[in-house]
Design an enzyme around this catalytic site. Structure first.
Site, short mmCIF file in Angstrom:
data_model
loop_
_atom_site.label_atom_id
_atom_site.label_comp_id
_atom_site.label_asym_id
_atom_site.label_seq_id
_atom_site.Cartn_x
_atom_site.Cartn_y
_atom_site.Cartn_z
N ASN A 192 0.80 -1.22 0.00
CA ASN A 192 0.00 0.00 0.00
C ASN A 192 0.83 1.28 0.00
OD1 ASN A 192 0.64 -0.89 2.76
ND2 ASN A 192 -0.45 0.94 3.40
N CYS A 199 -2.63 4.61 8.30
CA CYS A 199 -2.77 3.98 9.61
C CYS A 199 -1.62 4.31 10.56
CB CYS A 199 -2.88 2.46 9.44
SG CYS A 199 -4.37 1.97 8.56
#
Length: 384
Positions: free
Chosen positions: A153, A326
Site C-alpha cells: 500500500n 494507519c
C-alpha cells in the site's frame, strides 16, 4: 480558484456512483435480520448471498460460501492470521511475513508470540519485492501461516504471489494475502494464485467504510477471533451489516466490470505523474518501476519532511499521503521505506499519490508544478 485534486485513494476512496444508486434499492423502513425467516429476514439473506457471489466472482473464488464478511481489512487480517495459526497450532507454531506488511498483519503476528509462536520477517529488495530464497529458508513444515501482501500500500509493488504460494505449499503451510490495495485494480484469481486466505476492503473497491471480506479456501480450518453467535460460519459473530455488505458486493461487481478499461487509464496518468515528479531535483521513485499497481505513484525527496510536503500540497489544493494512513500520526520513519534500504532521513521525505476514477491526465501538470514549488520552498527553509 481551481478545484481540489484528491490523490489519496489508498487511504479512502469515494463511494462509486453506481454503488450509491444501488443503495437506493433498500427502503428506508428496511430492518431485516438475516438470521430470521420472515419476509424481511429472507430479503436480508438474499442480499448477503448476492454480495457473496459478487465478491467471489471478483477474485475467482468458485464457491461463494468461501467468503465471510467482516468490519474491514484489519479484522479480516486478524481472523486470517490469528485464526488460522491458533486453529492449526498442532502442526506447528511458526508465522512468517515479509518486512513490509501492513501493521494490521504485523501486529497480530507479533501478538501470537504471547501464545508461544515464533514470528519471522522475510526481507525484500530495494524495490520491495520479497526475497524468495530467504522466504524458502524461513518457511518450514512448522510454519502454519505465511502472510505476504498481494501488493504494498505504501510503495505499490506487486509481489510474485504464485512463486510465494509454491514455496509455502511445498512446506505444507497456508498462504494469506492482503489484497486490500490490489483487488479491483489488477486481476486476482485465488485458485490460479494459490492463495488460501485473502483479505478485501469494501472502501478500497468503491464501497462504504466499515465492511470487509475474507476469502477462506474450502478445507482451511480457522478459529474465531471473537466468540458469539453463528453468523458468517461462526467466524465473525454478530448481526451482519446487511446494507454495507450489499453495497460492498455491488462495488466488487463494478470494479471487476470496469477494471479492463479503468486500470490502463490509470496507468497512463500514473506514468505521466512519475515522469514529471522524478524530473524534480533529488526526487526518486519508490517501489518497483514496472511491477506496481496501476494507480500508485510513490516518491521520496531528499532534505525535506513528508508531513511538510503533505501540508504544503494541501494548501495548494492537492491531497497526497506520506506513507500509510494507519501510521501517519506517528513521527517514526515508515517501516516499509526502511525495509527497502532507505536511511531514516531519506524515509522521512516520502509522498504517495494514489489515483481514482475522478482523476485525469489534465491534472498532472498542476500536481507536478505544485510538487516542484513545494520542494523548492521547503528546501529553502529546511535545516536538513
Amino acid at each position: 480558484m481551481e478545484g481540489r485534486i484528491y490523490l489519496d485513494h489508498a487511504a479512502a476512496m469515494p463511494v462509486h456512483p453506481g454503488v450509491a444508486r444501488f443503495a437506493r434499492r433498500f427502503p428506508e423502513s428496511f430492518a431485516g435480520n438475516p438470521s430470521t425467516i420472515y419476509r424481511e429476514g429472507l430479503f436480508a439473506q438474499e442480499a448477503l448471498a448476492e454480495a457473496r457471489e459478487k465478491v467471489a466472482a471478483l477474485i475467482g473464488a468458485g464457491d461463494p460460501a468461501s467468503i465471510i464478511f467482516t468490519s474491514g481489512a484489519t479484522e479480516s487480517n486478524n481472523i486470517a492470521i490469528r485464526g488460522a495459526a491458533l486453529r492449526n497450532k498442532k502442526t506447528g507454531k511458526m508465522v512468517v511475513t515479509s518486512t513490509i506488511e501492513h501493521i494490521s498483519v504485523l501486529n497480530p503476528a507479533k501478538d501470537l508470540q504471547k501464545s508461544g509462536f515464533t514470528f519471522t520477517q522475510v526481507p525484500v529488495d530495494r524495490f520491495g519485492v520479497i526475497d524468495l530464497d530467504a522466504l524458502g529458508a524461513a518457511v518450514t513444515p512448522e510454519t502454519v501461516v505465511t502472510s505476504v501482501h498481494y501488493a504494498n500500500n505504501e510503495i505499490g509493488t506487486v509481489q510474485p504471489i504464485r512463486e510465494v504460494a509454491e514455496i509455502v505449499h511445498d512446506r505444507g503451510g497456508f498462504l494469506h494475502a492482503d489484497a486490500t490495495d490490489a483487488a479491483g485494480r489488477i486481476p486476482i484469481n485465488v485458485g490460479r494464485d494459490g492463495i488460501d486466505l485473502l483479505t478485501l476492503s469494501g472502501n478500497q473497491l468503491g464501497g462504504p467504510d466499515g465492511v470487509g471480506a475474507l476469502y477462506i479456501r474450502p478445507g482451511v480450518r480457522v478459529q474465531p477471533v471473537l466468540v458469539g453467535g453463528g453468523q458468517e460460519r461462526g467466524l465473525r459473530p454478530g448481526t451482519e451489516n446487511v446494507f454495507g455488505i450489499a453495497c460492498m458486493g455491488e462495488a466488487a461487481r463494478l470494479a471487476g466490470e470496469e477494471m479492463p478499461e479503468e486500470s490502463p487509464r490509470l496507468v497512463a496518468i500514473r506514468d505521466r505523474l512519475i515522469a514529471g515528479i522524478t524530473g524534480i531535483e533529488e526526487a526518486f521513485l519508490t517501489g518497483h518501476p514496472a511491477e506496481r499497481l496501476p494507480h500508485h505513484a510513490s516518491f521520496r525527496f531528499s532534505r525535506i519532511e513528508g508531513e511538510s510536503i503533505q501540508l504544503a500540497m494541501n494548501a495548494l489544493g492537492i491531497a497526497v499521503a506520506t506513507g500509510s494512513a494507519c501510521t501517519s500520526r506517528t513521527l517514526e520513519a515508515s517501516h516499509v521505506l526502511l525495509a527497502i534500504g532507505l536511511a531514516h532521513d531519506e524515509a522521512h521525505g516520502s509522498m504517495v499519490a494514489t489515483l481514482g476514477r475522478r482523476n485525469s491526465l489534465d491534472e498532472v501538470p498542476r500536481v507536478v508544478n505544485a510538487a516542484r514549488e513545494t520542494v523548492k520552498r521547503l528546501r529553502a527553509i529546511t535545516p536538513l
